[in-house]
Every structure is written in structure tokens, then in C-alpha cells.
Design a protein around this motif. Sequence first.
Motif, PDB file in Angstrom:
ATOM      1  N   SER A 122       0.105   8.343   6.485  1.00  0.00           N
ATOM      2  CA  SER A 122      -1.506   7.561   6.716  1.00  0.00           C
ATOM      3  C   SER A 122      -1.499   6.262   7.614  1.00  0.00           C
ATOM      4  O   SER A 122      -2.157   6.067   8.614  1.00  0.00           O
ATOM      5  CB  SER A 122      -2.154   7.047   5.345  1.00  0.00           C
ATOM      6  OG  SER A 122      -1.913   7.999   4.607  1.00  0.00           O
ATOM      7  N   CYS A 177       6.806  -0.071   6.818  1.00  0.00           N
ATOM      8  CA  CYS A 177       7.730   0.115   6.351  1.00  0.00           C
ATOM      9  C   CYS A 177       7.892   1.505   5.847  1.00  0.00           C
ATOM     10  O   CYS A 177       6.927   2.220   5.355  1.00  0.00           O
ATOM     11  CB  CYS A 177       7.784  -0.904   4.745  1.00  0.00           C
ATOM     12  SG  CYS A 177       9.124  -0.610   3.844  1.00  0.00           S
ATOM     13  N   GLY A 178       8.905   2.165   6.237  1.00  0.00           N
ATOM     14  CA  GLY A 178       8.929   3.671   5.657  1.00  0.00           C
ATOM     15  C   GLY A 178       8.324   4.563   6.818  1.00  0.00           C
ATOM     16  O   GLY A 178       8.043   3.993   7.942  1.00  0.00           O
ATOM     17  N   GLU A 179       7.813   5.577   6.477  1.00  0.00           N
ATOM     18  CA  GLU A 179       7.208   6.589   7.389  1.00  0.00           C
ATOM     19  C   GLU A 179       5.906   6.032   7.892  1.00  0.00           C
ATOM     20  O   GLU A 179       5.605   6.629   9.179  1.00  0.00           O
ATOM     21  CB  GLU A 179       6.879   7.722   6.688  1.00  0.00           C
ATOM     22  CG  GLU A 179       6.897   8.920   7.716  1.00  0.00           C
ATOM     23  CD  GLU A 179       6.445  10.235   7.031  1.00  0.00           C
ATOM     24  OE1 GLU A 179       7.080  10.538   6.054  1.00  0.00           O
ATOM     25  OE2 GLU A 179       5.584  11.106   7.301  1.00  0.00           O
ATOM     26  N   LYS A 235      -6.891   3.880  -4.153  1.00  0.00           N
ATOM     27  CA  LYS A 235      -6.881   4.080  -2.867  1.00  0.00           C
ATOM     28  C   LYS A 235      -7.310   2.626  -2.047  1.00  0.00           C
ATOM     29  O   LYS A 235      -8.647   2.335  -2.258  1.00  0.00           O
ATOM     30  CB  LYS A 235      -7.844   5.423  -2.330  1.00  0.00           C
ATOM     31  CG  LYS A 235      -7.603   5.704  -0.926  1.00  0.00           C
ATOM     32  CD  LYS A 235      -8.253   6.750  -0.449  1.00  0.00           C
ATOM     33  CE  LYS A 235      -8.311   6.955   0.929  1.00  0.00           C
ATOM     34  NZ  LYS A 235      -9.138   7.994   1.371  1.00  0.00           N
ATOM     35  N   ILE A 270      16.939  24.184  -0.640  1.00  0.00           N
ATOM     36  CA  ILE A 270      17.241  22.961  -1.262  1.00  0.00           C
ATOM     37  C   ILE A 270      16.887  23.019  -2.792  1.00  0.00           C
ATOM     38  O   ILE A 270      15.959  23.052  -3.291  1.00  0.00           O
ATOM     39  CB  ILE A 270      16.559  21.467  -0.629  1.00  0.00           C
ATOM     40  CG1 ILE A 270      16.530  21.360   0.711  1.00  0.00           C
ATOM     41  CG2 ILE A 270      16.964  20.243  -1.315  1.00  0.00           C
ATOM     42  CD1 ILE A 270      15.611  20.226   1.358  1.00  0.00           C
ATOM     43  N   SER A 274       2.199   3.330   3.468  1.00  0.00           N
ATOM     44  CA  SER A 274       1.446   4.222   3.171  1.00  0.00           C
ATOM     45  C   SER A 274       1.816   5.607   3.656  1.00  0.00           C
ATOM     46  O   SER A 274       1.112   6.571   3.604  1.00  0.00           O
ATOM     47  CB  SER A 274      -0.102   3.856   3.596  1.00  0.00           C
ATOM     48  OG  SER A 274      -0.062   3.879   4.981  1.00  0.00           O
ATOM     49  N   PRO A 323      12.995  16.208  10.351  1.00  0.00           N
ATOM     50  CA  PRO A 323      13.608  16.439   9.114  1.00  0.00           C
ATOM     51  C   PRO A 323      15.148  17.128   9.341  1.00  0.00           C
ATOM     52  O   PRO A 323      15.784  17.133   8.206  1.00  0.00           O
ATOM     53  CB  PRO A 323      12.672  17.390   8.190  1.00  0.00           C
ATOM     54  CG  PRO A 323      11.750  17.662   9.256  1.00  0.00           C
ATOM     55  CD  PRO A 323      11.744  16.945  10.270  1.00  0.00           C
ATOM     56  N   GLU A 337      13.153  16.435   0.210  1.00  0.00           N
ATOM     57  CA  GLU A 337      13.993  16.229  -1.204  1.00  0.00           C
ATOM     58  C   GLU A 337      15.377  16.030  -0.966  1.00  0.00           C
ATOM     59  O   GLU A 337      16.159  15.672  -1.920  1.00  0.00           O
ATOM     60  CB  GLU A 337      13.776  17.809  -1.836  1.00  0.00           C
ATOM     61  CG  GLU A 337      12.232  17.846  -2.258  1.00  0.00           C
ATOM     62  CD  GLU A 337      11.596  18.905  -1.307  1.00  0.00           C
ATOM     63  OE1 GLU A 337      12.151  19.147  -0.317  1.00  0.00           O
ATOM     64  OE2 GLU A 337      10.465  19.373  -1.542  1.00  0.00           O
ATOM     65  N   SER A 338      15.936  16.153   0.055  1.00  0.00           N
ATOM     66  CA  SER A 338      17.420  16.102   0.511  1.00  0.00           C
ATOM     67  C   SER A 338      17.729  14.916   0.983  1.00  0.00           C
ATOM     68  O   SER A 338      17.491  14.465   1.974  1.00  0.00           O
ATOM     69  CB  SER A 338      17.702  17.269   1.515  1.00  0.00           C
ATOM     70  OG  SER A 338      19.126  17.370   1.724  1.00  0.00           O
ATOM     71  N   ILE A 386       0.846  -1.052   0.173  1.00  0.00           N
ATOM     72  CA  ILE A 386       0.187  -0.200   0.082  1.00  0.00           C
ATOM     73  C   ILE A 386       0.870   1.185   0.042  1.00  0.00           C
ATOM     74  O   ILE A 386       1.597   1.391   0.874  1.00  0.00           O
ATOM     75  CB  ILE A 386      -1.040   0.101   1.172  1.00  0.00           C
ATOM     76  CG1 ILE A 386      -1.558  -1.496   1.339  1.00  0.00           C
ATOM     77  CG2 ILE A 386      -1.883   1.119   1.101  1.00  0.00           C
ATOM     78  CD1 ILE A 386      -2.236  -1.539   2.734  1.00  0.00           C
TER      79      ILE A 386
END
Length: 572
Positions: A179, A307-309, A145, A234, A176, A316, A49-50, A12
Motif C-alpha cells: 500500500s 520500512c519494508g515493502e 485501517k 515451499i 504498510s 521473489p 514464505e521462504s 502503519i
Amino acid sequence: MAPNSDYDVAIIGGGPAGSTAGTLLKKYAPNLRVLILERETFPRDHVGESQLPSISGILDEMGVWDKVEAAGFPIKIGATYKWGKSPELWDFEFVPASEFVDEPRPAKYEGQRKRTAFQVDRALYDQILLDHSAELGCEVRQATKVARVHRQGDAVDHLELEDGTQIRARWYVDASGHSGIVRRTMGVQVEQPTSLQNIAIWDYWRNTDWAVEIGVGGTRVQVISLGYGWIWFIPLGPDRTSVGLIVPAEYYKKSGARPDDLYQKALKEDARIASLMENATAEGNLSTTKDWSFIAGRIVGENWFLCGESAGFADPILAAGMSLAQAAGREVAYTIVGMDRPRSNPKWLKEQYDKRQRDRLQNHIRFADYWYTANGQFTDLKDFTSQIAADAGLDLDPERAWQWLATGGFIDQDLSIGTGGYSLTAVKNLGQFLSDLKPGSPLEENNVFRLDLTNATFYERANYYRGNITREDCYIRDGKVLPLNTVFEFLVDILQQETRLPAIAGMIGHIARQHPNDEYFRTEILNWVTQAMEAMVWDGWVKASYDPSLPLMPLNAGPTETVHLNRDSAHI
Ligand SMILES: Cc1cc2nc3c(=O)[nH]c(=O)nc-3n(C[C@H](O)[C@H](O)[C@H](O)COP(=O)(O)OP(=O)(O)OC[C@H]3O[C@@H](n4cnc5c(N)ncnc54)[C@H](O)[C@@H]3O)c2cc1C
């Protein structure tokens, strides 16, 4: 295969975490049926973005480096800071600008480019990665979605799309982002191990100047502290720049100002930023978000992974979000592929994935805490920084702060990456710019080094390499880990034979002469010997003492080429 499953893996979210997972699943297990469901239609803008150099190796492993390089994103060789105890600008560089060779682009992932990062326009970058995963055979559905996650106990039963379609898979990956749809459905609590609670306000700009151009398309991002927050600047390409303001949520509330007013005022306040933006025009899509650091209480379930955020977020300031997300995407792919291998141990594989992601997030959050509290520029935010310090257990005694930094984020994993892209040596050299950090080195005043493995027990942890998860031997004691790989294995071998500095140095020199052209030996072993030895002393694996009859190690404790006062003349 679970009954009625349409796919082996349903992911997702098609951001960097999801596309990295999908690509590496197909690379290492081409027969798996992998579905990526993305609610937006790409290209779509996304903040963040960095990058850090550790992503470059993952892009290469995904086989997408050439496509990303061909897009011509600026090469990030480091950052310029107004941060710390002095108002002067200073630079941190992954590759010293003085050594950076001006080579034509697009270039290969080799030589100096293994040590650089990109600054990416996320609309384009995320699309390149998602298209690449489709090219490798993932079924990618955009504008699709996931409306609901249906669960049965701790397992995901199926996903429901907005049009009512049901999707069943053997494994589900929640990539996701903010979310965190599976995390929320499973009722996973989140920990907020810090009182760092900021809000971000940003827009994109046309026609800004870059503070400095290094070679073809190289530059440093600008991180500029104000008394009450900080600005990121950036460059994303020749004509597009991301410029944002971060302030504590509390400050924002008390200010009573509208985000737009706060933002416009901040951009005019700093002379460098104001001059870089003199001729620039905003795209006019001012965005705001809160960026509160957190870690999910657990990251795996019966048939799902965060996984990830979706699994956690670190402030940041260290520009680590995509690195964390893509490292997790890589490792979740290895884990799922590993589950299907004969004689696999799913429980161990899941534990390793969970521990590794959570430790990484924890290290980055603690490092961010330190970063904020060590900023003497935050004159308006003294209460804010002292609250963070108290939460993080930092009493800001310089020696202890250094020990904590040195041993909290490095020896356990990612030595060559370091927390937030900083190696141990770089962190130490930051001391000259961050307030009160004046770390001494146990290597400066000692010349006898005895390996001490008393009461240490053996432990096996996962090593993710070339599509395989192998068990890597470690020692563990009091929560500290000594991995028996790369430079640590090299040092343990030597220290089992020698304890006196001249003999240790002689043996290292002898081995180095036997590997004159061995790049692995030079980059993975020799480069890290001093830092690894130091970390082993801090962590108690080596007992250091002084013998007056022996010489001391000549160490350069002063500034290095990677951390120095800013030398750009144009915009100061
Ligand atoms: C203010 C700020 C500044 C930042 N700066 C940096 C930085 O300089 N460097 C850096 O590396 N990181 C930075 N980050 C962090 C970075 O943006 C994230 O860490 C990164 O995007 C995480 O990647 P991801 O793939 O986990 O999630 P995302 O990139 O958010 O991708 C998630 C995807 O899932 C999709 N999705 C969500 N819900 C559903 C659903 N129900 N069904 C289908 N699809 C869904 C979304 O549309 C999205 O495309 C910053 C973050 C913030 C807030």
C-alpha cells in the motif's frame, strides 16, 4: 515531544517490518509509547514464505526465536533449482545436508541453526511476531485501517482512521507493505531500475510430498524453471505447501490464457512437481499479483520513515522480501531510538537509514536481474532476458558479470549475509550451473598483495549493533567502500605489515593459533578471509601481482558442499 502527540511512534502495518520495528523499539527504549495499526484481523494469509538465514539473528534479537521455533515451521537448509545452463537439478545449501545434524526440536538459536532459515506459514508467523510486539508493550490495534495520512509540507501531521479518529505521533513508520500509504501521500516517486515485470499466481495445497526431508523437519524449497517462467514449491508444515507460478507480465498478456489455466498447465509440466503433487488437493483460493521490482526515490522525511515493502520490492526469485523487511524494521527502530539519545545527529542517522535500505534493494534487484538473465532454461524468453540484461548494464561477459556481482553487493554491507543469502564463494560456485559464468580468481594467479589506499578518503557509516548505532570507520574511493571492521580490519592490519603470500599466510596462521576456541574469530574472521581478500582485489583496495619465486595459494576452485548436483533419489 511534538505538541498534542498521543504516541512517540505510530507504525502503519503489522506485517514483519512493522512488528520487528515495534518489538525492537520497545526492547531498546521501553518508555516509548508505540502504536501499531493493522487493518486486518490476524491470522491472515500473506504470500512470501521462504526465508533467508539472516532473519534468524533478527528473530533472536527480538526475543521471539523460541516462539517461532516452537511453531514447528520447516527448517530451510537451502533450495533445489532447475535453473541455468543444464536441465539437471542442483542444490544450494546454507548448511550442507551432509553436515546437518539431526537434533531434536524445538532447538535454540545456536550452532547450525544460526545458518538455517525457516519456511513460514505467514498467517501464523506474522501473528506470532505481532503478538510478541504487544507482549513487549506496543499498543496493537487490529482491524484498524489508516484511511488517510494528513501532511504539512514534508511532515506527517496526523493519521486519520476509518472512524475519523486522529492519531498523532512524534515519528511515523510506514510499514504498510504494498500500500505504501505514506509514500503515496508524500508523492515519493518510485524508480524501477529493471524491466523485470512479472506476475505471480499461487494457491496452497494439502498433502503434497516434500522432495526431501533432512533431519527433523529440514528440507529445501524447490525452484523449477519452465521455458517461460518458474514454479516455487515451499512446504509450510507437515500438511500445507505454497505452490506458485511466476511468468513475465508480457508473456501472460500474449498467452491470452486465464491465470487458473496457466497455473494448472504449469504444475503438470514439470515431472518433479507433478510427482510431489500427485496426491495433493488445492485449498482453492487461487491468488494473483504483479510483483514489479521498485525502489522508493527516498525513504525518510521530516518525521516519517518507509520500512519494508513500502520502501521497495525485489523480485521473489531470491526469497529476500522478509529479510529486507525485517532488516529495515530493525534499523528503523535503532534510528528512532538513536534520535532521542544525547548528542545524536538526526540528519546523519536518517541519511544512513536511507542509503542502507536503498543500496540493499538495489543490490537485490541487480542480483535478481542477473539470476534471470543467466538462465539458459528460459528458451521462450530470450527477448525478455536480453532486455533485462541491457537495462542492468550487463553485457554478460562472464568476467565482468562476476566482478559486478562480487563488488556490487558484498563489500559495502552485509558481508556475512551476502545478497540473497549467497556468500561470495557460493556465488562463484554457482558458475558451474548458471550460463557462461566462469569467474577466475585473482588469488589463484597472484602471490603479492599490496594494500592501496591512494586517494581514498575517510568516511563514517552506521553500524547497528545491540541497540546502538555507532560510527564505523571506512575508506571510500570512487563510490567503493572499505569498512574497517571484522575481517576487513583484520586484513588491513596484516597487509600494512606484509605483502608476500607466505608471510601473509604465516601471520594469519599465527593469529589463528592464538584464538583456538574463539567462535567469533573463527566464524566472523577466518571463514571470510579468502572472500574478503578477493573482494578487496576486485574493488582495487589491494593490488595483486605475481612473483615467480613465491608459491601460489592452493585454492579449491571446484564445487563446494554448498552448491552441488541434486542428490535426492525419490522424485527425479
Ligand atoms: C509473489 C510473491 C512471492 C514472494 N515470495 C517471497 C519469499 O519467498 N520470501 C520472502 O522473504 N518474501 C517473499 N515475498 C515478499 C514478502 O511477501 C514481502 O516482502 C513482505 O511481506 C514484506 O513485509 P512488510 O511487513 O513490509 O509488508 P506486509 O507483509 O505486506 O505487511 C503490511 C501490513 O500492512 C497492513 N496495511 C496496509 N495498509 C494499511 C493501512 N492503510 N492501515 C493499516 N494497515 C495497513 C497490511 O494489512 C499488512 O498486514 C514475495 C512477494 C510476492 C509478491
